[in-house]
Design a protein around this motif. Sequence first.
Motif, PDB file in Angstrom:
ATOM      1  N   LEU A   1     103.467  81.207  14.741  1.00 61.39           N
ATOM      2  CA  LEU A   1     102.816  82.163  15.645  1.00 61.39           C
ATOM      3  C   LEU A   1     103.446  83.537  15.547  1.00 61.39           C
ATOM      4  O   LEU A   1     104.643  83.666  15.298  1.00 61.39           O
ATOM      5  N   ASN A   2     102.634  84.523  15.793  1.00 61.36           N
ATOM      6  CA  ASN A   2     103.130  85.887  15.918  1.00 61.36           C
ATOM      7  C   ASN A   2     103.348  86.169  17.402  1.00 61.36           C
ATOM      8  O   ASN A   2     102.418  86.056  18.217  1.00 61.36           O
ATOM      9  N   PHE A   3     104.585  86.536  17.727  1.00 54.34           N
ATOM     10  CA  PHE A   3     104.980  86.670  19.134  1.00 54.34           C
ATOM     11  C   PHE A   3     104.143  87.707  19.892  1.00 54.34           C
ATOM     12  O   PHE A   3     103.967  87.602  21.108  1.00 54.34           O
TER      13      PHE A   3
ATOM     14  N   GLY B   1      94.975  89.474  21.766  1.00 52.64           N
ATOM     15  CA  GLY B   1      94.392  89.202  23.076  1.00 52.64           C
ATOM     16  C   GLY B   1      94.037  90.437  23.876  1.00 52.64           C
ATOM     17  O   GLY B   1      93.376  90.341  24.903  1.00 52.64           O
ATOM     18  N   GLY B   2      94.517  91.599  23.427  1.00 47.57           N
ATOM     19  CA  GLY B   2      94.162  92.825  24.130  1.00 47.57           C
ATOM     20  C   GLY B   2      94.946  93.065  25.419  1.00 47.57           C
ATOM     21  O   GLY B   2      94.633  93.995  26.169  1.00 47.57           O
ATOM     22  N   LEU B   3      95.963  92.250  25.712  1.00 46.19           N
ATOM     23  CA  LEU B   3      96.797  92.539  26.887  1.00 46.19           C
ATOM     24  C   LEU B   3      97.648  93.774  26.597  1.00 46.19           C
ATOM     25  O   LEU B   3      97.859  94.140  25.442  1.00 46.19           O
ATOM     26  N   ASP B   4      98.187  94.375  27.666  1.00 34.59           N
ATOM     27  CA  ASP B   4      99.012  95.562  27.433  1.00 34.59           C
ATOM     28  C   ASP B   4     100.472  95.202  27.197  1.00 34.59           C
ATOM     29  O   ASP B   4     101.336  96.063  27.120  1.00 34.59           O
ATOM     30  N   THR B   5     100.771  93.913  27.098  1.00 34.45           N
ATOM     31  CA  THR B   5     102.161  93.484  26.931  1.00 34.45           C
ATOM     32  C   THR B   5     102.207  92.118  26.253  1.00 34.45           C
ATOM     33  O   THR B   5     101.219  91.383  26.264  1.00 34.45           O
ATOM     34  N   PHE B   6     103.367  91.774  25.681  1.00 35.10           N
ATOM     35  CA  PHE B   6     103.606  90.382  25.264  1.00 35.10           C
ATOM     36  C   PHE B   6     104.946  89.900  25.818  1.00 35.10           C
ATOM     37  O   PHE B   6     105.570  89.000  25.283  1.00 35.10           O
TER      38      PHE B   6
ATOM     39  N   LYS C   1     100.669  86.865  32.999  1.00 30.83           N
ATOM     40  CA  LYS C   1      99.430  86.916  32.219  1.00 30.83           C
ATOM     41  C   LYS C   1      99.686  86.570  30.756  1.00 30.83           C
ATOM     42  O   LYS C   1      98.809  86.054  30.074  1.00 30.83           O
ATOM     43  N   VAL C   2     100.910  86.829  30.300  1.00 34.51           N
ATOM     44  CA  VAL C   2     101.250  86.481  28.919  1.00 34.51           C
ATOM     45  C   VAL C   2     101.371  84.962  28.795  1.00 34.51           C
ATOM     46  O   VAL C   2     100.816  84.340  27.885  1.00 34.51           O
ATOM     47  N   GLN C   3     102.071  84.369  29.758  1.00 31.66           N
ATOM     48  CA  GLN C   3     102.177  82.905  29.767  1.00 31.66           C
ATOM     49  C   GLN C   3     100.779  82.275  29.844  1.00 31.66           C
ATOM     50  O   GLN C   3     100.475  81.320  29.114  1.00 31.66           O
ATOM     51  N   ALA C   4      99.950  82.824  30.694  1.00 26.51           N
ATOM     52  CA  ALA C   4      98.599  82.273  30.853  1.00 26.51           C
ATOM     53  C   ALA C   4      97.816  82.385  29.547  1.00 26.51           C
ATOM     54  O   ALA C   4      97.061  81.484  29.179  1.00 26.51           O
ATOM     55  N   TRP C   5      98.022  83.476  28.847  1.00 25.88           N
ATOM     56  CA  TRP C   5      97.327  83.666  27.569  1.00 25.88           C
ATOM     57  C   TRP C   5      97.731  82.571  26.576  1.00 25.88           C
ATOM     58  O   TRP C   5      96.899  81.952  25.928  1.00 25.88           O
ATOM     59  N   TRP C   6      99.032  82.312  26.504  1.00 32.89           N
ATOM     60  CA  TRP C   6      99.511  81.264  25.578  1.00 32.89           C
ATOM     61  C   TRP C   6      99.069  79.875  26.033  1.00 32.89           C
ATOM     62  O   TRP C   6      98.724  79.025  25.216  1.00 32.89           O
ATOM     63  N   ASP C   7      99.086  79.646  27.346  1.00 28.42           N
ATOM     64  CA  ASP C   7      98.613  78.338  27.841  1.00 28.42           C
ATOM     65  C   ASP C   7      97.181  78.109  27.393  1.00 28.42           C
ATOM     66  O   ASP C   7      96.823  77.043  26.915  1.00 28.42           O
ATOM     67  N   ASN C   8      96.400  79.156  27.566  1.00 21.27           N
ATOM     68  CA  ASN C   8      94.983  79.046  27.266  1.00 21.27           C
ATOM     69  C   ASN C   8      94.732  78.806  25.773  1.00 21.27           C
ATOM     70  O   ASN C   8      93.975  77.914  25.388  1.00 21.27           O
ATOM     71  N   ILE C   9      95.412  79.571  24.948  1.00 24.03           N
ATOM     72  CA  ILE C   9      95.175  79.416  23.506  1.00 24.03           C
ATOM     73  C   ILE C   9      95.691  78.041  23.036  1.00 24.03           C
ATOM     74  O   ILE C   9      95.108  77.389  22.176  1.00 24.03           O
TER      75      ILE C   9
END
Length: 699
Positions: A251-253, A260-265, A271-279
């Motif tokens: 994975l690319n961190f 994902g278009g979020l303003d942060t990783f 929201k970052v955790q949620a993004w990874w959970d979802n994917i």
Amino acid sequence: AAEDGLAAWLRYARVDNAKACLGKLPSSIVTLNATKGLPVYTAGQELAQGIQGFFGKKLDIDEHDERGKPRNNRPGKKSNAVTVGTVAAYKASNPREAAKVPELGDDGFYLSVSRGNALILGQNERGALYGAFRWLALLGQGNCSDFTLASTPDAPIRWVNQWDNLQDGGTHGSVERGYGGDSIFFWDGYVRPDLTRAGQYARLLASIGLNAVVVNNVNADPRTLTPELLDGLARIADEFRPYGVQLAMALNFASPQTLGGLDTFDPLEDKVQAWWDNITNEIYRRIPDMAGYLVKANSEGQPGPMTYNRTLADGANMFGRSLKPHGGIILFRAFVYNHQTLNQTLDWKADRARAAVDYFDGLDGKFLDNVVVQIKYGPIDFQVREPVSPLFAHLVKTPTAIELQITQEYLGQQAHLVYLAPMWKELLDFDLRVDGKESRTKDIISGKRFNRKLGGYAGVVNVGTNTTWLGSHLAMSNLYAYGRLAWDPEVTSEGILREWIALTFSDDRKVIDVITRMSMLSWPTYENYTGNLGVQTLTDILLGHYGPNPGSQDGNPWGQWTRADSDSIGMDRTVWNGTGFAGQYPPEIAAQYEHIETTPDNLLLWFHHVPYTHVLKSGKTVIQHFYDAHYAGAAVAQTFPTLWQSLRGRRGIDKERYEHVLYRLNYQAGHALVWRDSVNNFYFNKSSIPDELGRVGNH
Ligand code: GCU
């Protein structure tokens, strides 16, 4: 022929004395509760194919259902059989006999051969397949004797890493540090429509007990996580599944931002955790048996948690959380260093070798239980000689895996024969003396030493579309050895080799002896002509890591330095006067490396900066050792083509493979001379010290 390369050690060629075995073979195969597309079914197919190939005997396959009743209705037939299935399936039909089977660990098998009957039981489905392949490996060496064996792999993680890019155009082509052609998985940004090679690869891996493949490059493309690619990855997993090989991905961190278009990783942002959970859920919906993730973070320009001042544990745990509900694990790489800030001239104490322990300092115990730290065998980067990474001694609560390289990045890129099992065994056997107690690398990673469940092996293999897989037939011994050692680090380098040769070429005595001889000589030979006394492989550092260029080692920000000047050479890694790296080892080992007298000659320049005239334990000076070793190594390389030619026309040495190997060995012999003269002249010019034998320099 091309098929021989592709089949590698699974050619199932007729064995010499096939007749001698005929009376001892079963006359049918019984599979227990097999499902097409799963390993027990595959095991039945392989047994049929193998026994037919080795002995010319065709066996029928009788499928038995979950209650042990024949499915394909050929009742009454009660001949000798090889029965293959899981212990659980065997219990259902044969509880009394099943009770006698010894306890097996994950992926283990029980194998019992007696008077024409064979029983192959796996602790799980793939265990049964491993057992079938083990028996086939013995049969392929003409060994059809009775025996009983229960075997459980030494470590649960026996993974392959492929550094495959989604598309061409990277500076290294479509497999980073791959020397066997393009990716077998990806083409032009997508997963290939035809994945035949992926299945063939999984078959090879399963036959040596390997159980997962990370299919994409550690320098991961965020696009890997797009729906099209995930669908494609699911197709790869389908090709792997019949062999019990699980898919894993790198994975690319920064994906939550770049893709994902979020303003942060930032790993601590919800929201970052949620993004990874979802994917992650998306991935498991497509690939329910996905093994897990591999992450390279904050290294060589890759993003990571430190971008937000978070710890490496914060970063790793984020993935651990997403994977937990699915039973997946995260391999988090310890190869963390900043390749731009090191300044050799200004800072005597700067040392890339320190990076892993420095960055992971204080993090032991902070990782979730499905996080494994994946550590390159040495502190720098796959060199011909490195001490074991001291990080193995620091992570006591955290499971670890050792990262080995089958692809020979610094080791001749498959154009040079370098059989690596002897080197790996030295590293695996090394005793780090944690808390003053025996602490061998192999027992640390297997989990035995510190009582951990997870841990094991990651091998960077980098096969490609070439019909030899790695670019060279002989280089495949390294892949074979990797699998065999990850299963059981006690097997000998030479034993592995002899088995591999018999299966790949033939069990002709001379064939086995000659290839064994060359291969066992090859690592010390390569070390002799490329970089001695722990100075590292003196390749070109900037361009491709191939060919001699000792001058390129110094004065760059990468930190693989030799600090060679006109009187002296070597990295001072002592605590009293150098970078302090030696002090990263447990006290007994640290004390040994701290002093020249107790540092073995073969690591002298790794730990100490000494004059060229320094006298080694061998009685030679450093510079004379350089000269002599380069001559000695190059001389041995000259003998390889002749040795190989002595095999011409022998059983199993077909014309195509004969020519292919000969071409490479001739090339190696020539290139070894180039290596010898470049390195020797370089140090002669630096030091102005003549060779005692008058071979080097201007005459
Ligand atoms: C080496 C190699 C790179 C690779 C890196 C890694 O530096 O040359 O190509 O990306 O290791 O292991 O991450």
